[in-house]
Design an enzyme around this catalytic site. Sequence first.
Site, short mmCIF file in Angstrom:
data_model
loop_
_atom_site.label_atom_id
_atom_site.label_comp_id
_atom_site.label_asym_id
_atom_site.label_seq_id
_atom_site.Cartn_x
_atom_site.Cartn_y
_atom_site.Cartn_z
N HIS A 18 -35.03 47.40 10.14
CA HIS A 18 -36.34 47.95 10.53
C HIS A 18 -37.18 48.33 9.31
CE1 HIS A 18 -34.94 47.76 14.58
NE2 HIS A 18 -34.00 48.64 14.36
N ASP A 76 -35.69 43.25 6.19
CA ASP A 76 -35.69 42.33 7.34
C ASP A 76 -36.08 40.91 6.92
OD1 ASP A 76 -34.92 44.34 8.95
OD2 ASP A 76 -36.80 44.59 10.04
#
Length: 930
Positions: free
Chosen positions: A149, A154
């Site tokens: 997150h 990511d």
Amino acid sequence: MFGFEDEIAFVDVETTGFDPARHEIIEVAAVVARGPEVVQRFSTLVKPSQPVPLEIVELTGIDDDILADAPRVEEALAGVAEIVGDRDVVAHNASFDRAFASASGWEHPRGEAAWLDSLELARIALPRMRSHRLVDLARAFGLLVEPAHRATADVETLARLWRVLLGALDDLPAGVLAGVLGVSGGPQWPLARVVAHIAAARPQVGLDLKRLRHERLRKERQCSLKDAREAELAPVPVDEVAAEFDDLGAVGRMYEDYERRAEQVEMARAVTEALNEGRHLAVEAGTGVGKSVAYLVPAARFALANDVSVGVATKTNALMDQLLYRELPALAREMPELRYVGLKGYERYLCLRKLGRVLDSGGGSDAEDRAIAAMLVSWVASTSWGDLDAVNVHWRPSARRSVAASAAECTKKRCPYYAVCYVHGQRRRARQAHVVVTNHSLLFRDVVSGNQILPPIRHWVVDEAHGAESEAREQLSSAVSSSGCAASLATLSARGRHGLLESLRARLGADDSARERVEGLIPLVHETALIATSFFSEIGELVIPGAYGREAERITPRDREEGPWTRAAAVGWALVKRLDRIIDQGREAITALEEASEETAELRADLVGQLTALADAREALALILEGDDERYVHVVRSEQRGQAVEVAAESLLYDVGEALAERFYPEVMSVIYTSATIAVGEDFSYFARAVGLDRLPEGSLATLRLASSYDFDRQMTVYVPRGIAPPNSPRYLEDLERVLFDVHVAMGGSVLTLFTNAQDMETLYRRLAERLRSEGLRLIVQSRGASARRIADEFIGDERLSLFATKSFWEGFDAKGDTLRCVVVARLPFAQPDDPLMEARKERENRVWWERYYLPAAIIELKQAAGRLIRSSTDTGCLVLADGRLSSGAHYAPRFLKALPVSDVELVPVEELRETIAARFGRPASSAAR
Ligand code: SF4
């Protein structure tokens, strides 16, 4: 290019919310990868114009302080644009990242065509994954870059995952890629270039659904079992079954760290005796007994010894999956002759004929439908059972209906896919299986159908039996809903090739006698659809609108004399008359179609299916409009589903027990009901009455109550705060807020609070989330419409997280270890006083309804809630019963407290609660909310 070694860009953004018109980017990251190697990187935090919302801070750890000196979004996106250049760019759920980039002023030089969605590709390449979220896929393949997150991490994760997805796509069987391209919507679908690139390197084979299925079915064996009623049954020696639970027995060999449990063996003995003697049995087995193995072993031994099937029915898919994917495979390793199968209702399976039709029409009318069709093509190649519940997509009801099998629409042996059909394949397997695992819903639907659905199974185990009455009621009742009615009428009357009647007309010659009848139906169906809309809108008005989604209103004899129901009923009867005309004229058309060309045979079968569905709706409607059948309680229900409101008219069977005593027990030899919560104290009478066991001749039912194998007195402490206001007091919420705050702080998180009232839950969440955060504790709430499974996963994934939840978490939720150390019950779970069934019971059985239904139902539900806490022999924790009635002398309070699996309950003054809990269970709060 999209080879494994080609250069491609990856982008990810973190934002303050989901709406690009209102929310802003707070972090952006991009990388360029060449093959496995990342060759360029860029990332930056971004300063938004508004504060970062609390839930985003909790999810990402990015707060306003960290962003104080970050650049503005234009500067950040210029950095992204520089390294992306005009390369293709991959993002997970690309439309989201692209929308935010675009709203902030950055467009890729090649526009939308350059954005490739890895989420969409993952669904096609890995159709059997339970979740396609980036974090879950990455975990499954060991690719996760922490912290999740955060855009910086990511985007690295995504670059690794992309290669896995290309590999998985390349592994799909021949023909699947052609099928995916066929429904993709053509070259304007950005991923078409990726799929086409992989497909070009492989032999050119077209999609053939039948061949794909044949390849998976090749090795199945054929040998039907006997009907137990027509067989000479040999008893299974009880001692032999008990010996299977020794260290060297089948069960001892099934588990590495096996420990013999006396309660489990006692249950296995009782189940064996019931099967041998053809008797019914009700077993309450506390948590930890291992009841599924305690019935599976005798069931398997009995079935193998007699060459018959034993059925097992569960309430939840979770238990069904546990039996099918864990316990039964392990047992079958020890008993190699054992065959087992899972069986659900028609609508749970993919219908290949429907899928074929969807593929022929190019995959559907919009991109979302086409994406699902593409995923289903690859899924057909990888699934043996065709269970649609295993497809991880967020279905729109219409999309699911367009590919789900349905009893009404199935053309059975006339279907070209019959030999490879999932539904009928499972039914064939069920006739050959020693253990058939199904759900309550299909078991009781089979009872309603007069055993037309399942093979003749005379011995049943009904697990999670506390839910059996309500599922049986659902199947034994009747209902007509706005969406169901609209769907059938729309299937008939839609324009062009999507409409059944239009399609039929197009295939019939001008002098075909059926043509006139088919044409005559078209205006009639349109007219009926208008009346149906008006009827459901009228009855929708009868339901008192509430803020919490689902409302029900009983139609009483008085309502039938005057008021709004009489108006609605007049429209309802007009609808019945139109439905009668459609059914009559439709039947004439079907007869005429027998003479028509072969080309219309399939459509004729579809017409039969739709008319059957409308005939069922007509019967359900007439039942509630007539309202004189006292076996039913008539109800109008309204439910918010996304943007739409679903309205239904239902006739609920009042006495399920009576119906089961008449229609189920005479057809079977032994039914074993089991659950952790079916008795009130030592008393099984509430349950026996609910499922009709009390109507059987004396001696046909045995009962057994087994304590939990866990040491509850050591593992669980029950606290009842003294001095708090009862739920009907104006001080109730204030006192509950205090209790909840103190409990969360004392425990240092890992608390599950169970509410019966969503409004109370949301009010208290608003009051407490921020306060707890300042104590270093994070609290989430089960918001309306959110997936319970996702919330459960989030709760289990964070050991310190606390959760406010409603109904779906009272039972079946399983969080072991330190993830859940405290359960708070905010209010005793009495049914709502205006629940239509409870209202009817009160009216019909005035003197006994409280003692017979209302109180035992609440006690059993409280036991369910308490059962959430201790899920293994090493779990410890506390149960807090925060209902003031328990400490203020309510006459029923001792009944609740005695039903709990502990010998003692601690009454604690509310002002000492925090200290008391902290002294026993406390741990320091984490330094910062995550
Ligand atoms: S046999 Fe019935 S369920 Fe199976 S594919 Fe054909 S129509 Fe669908």
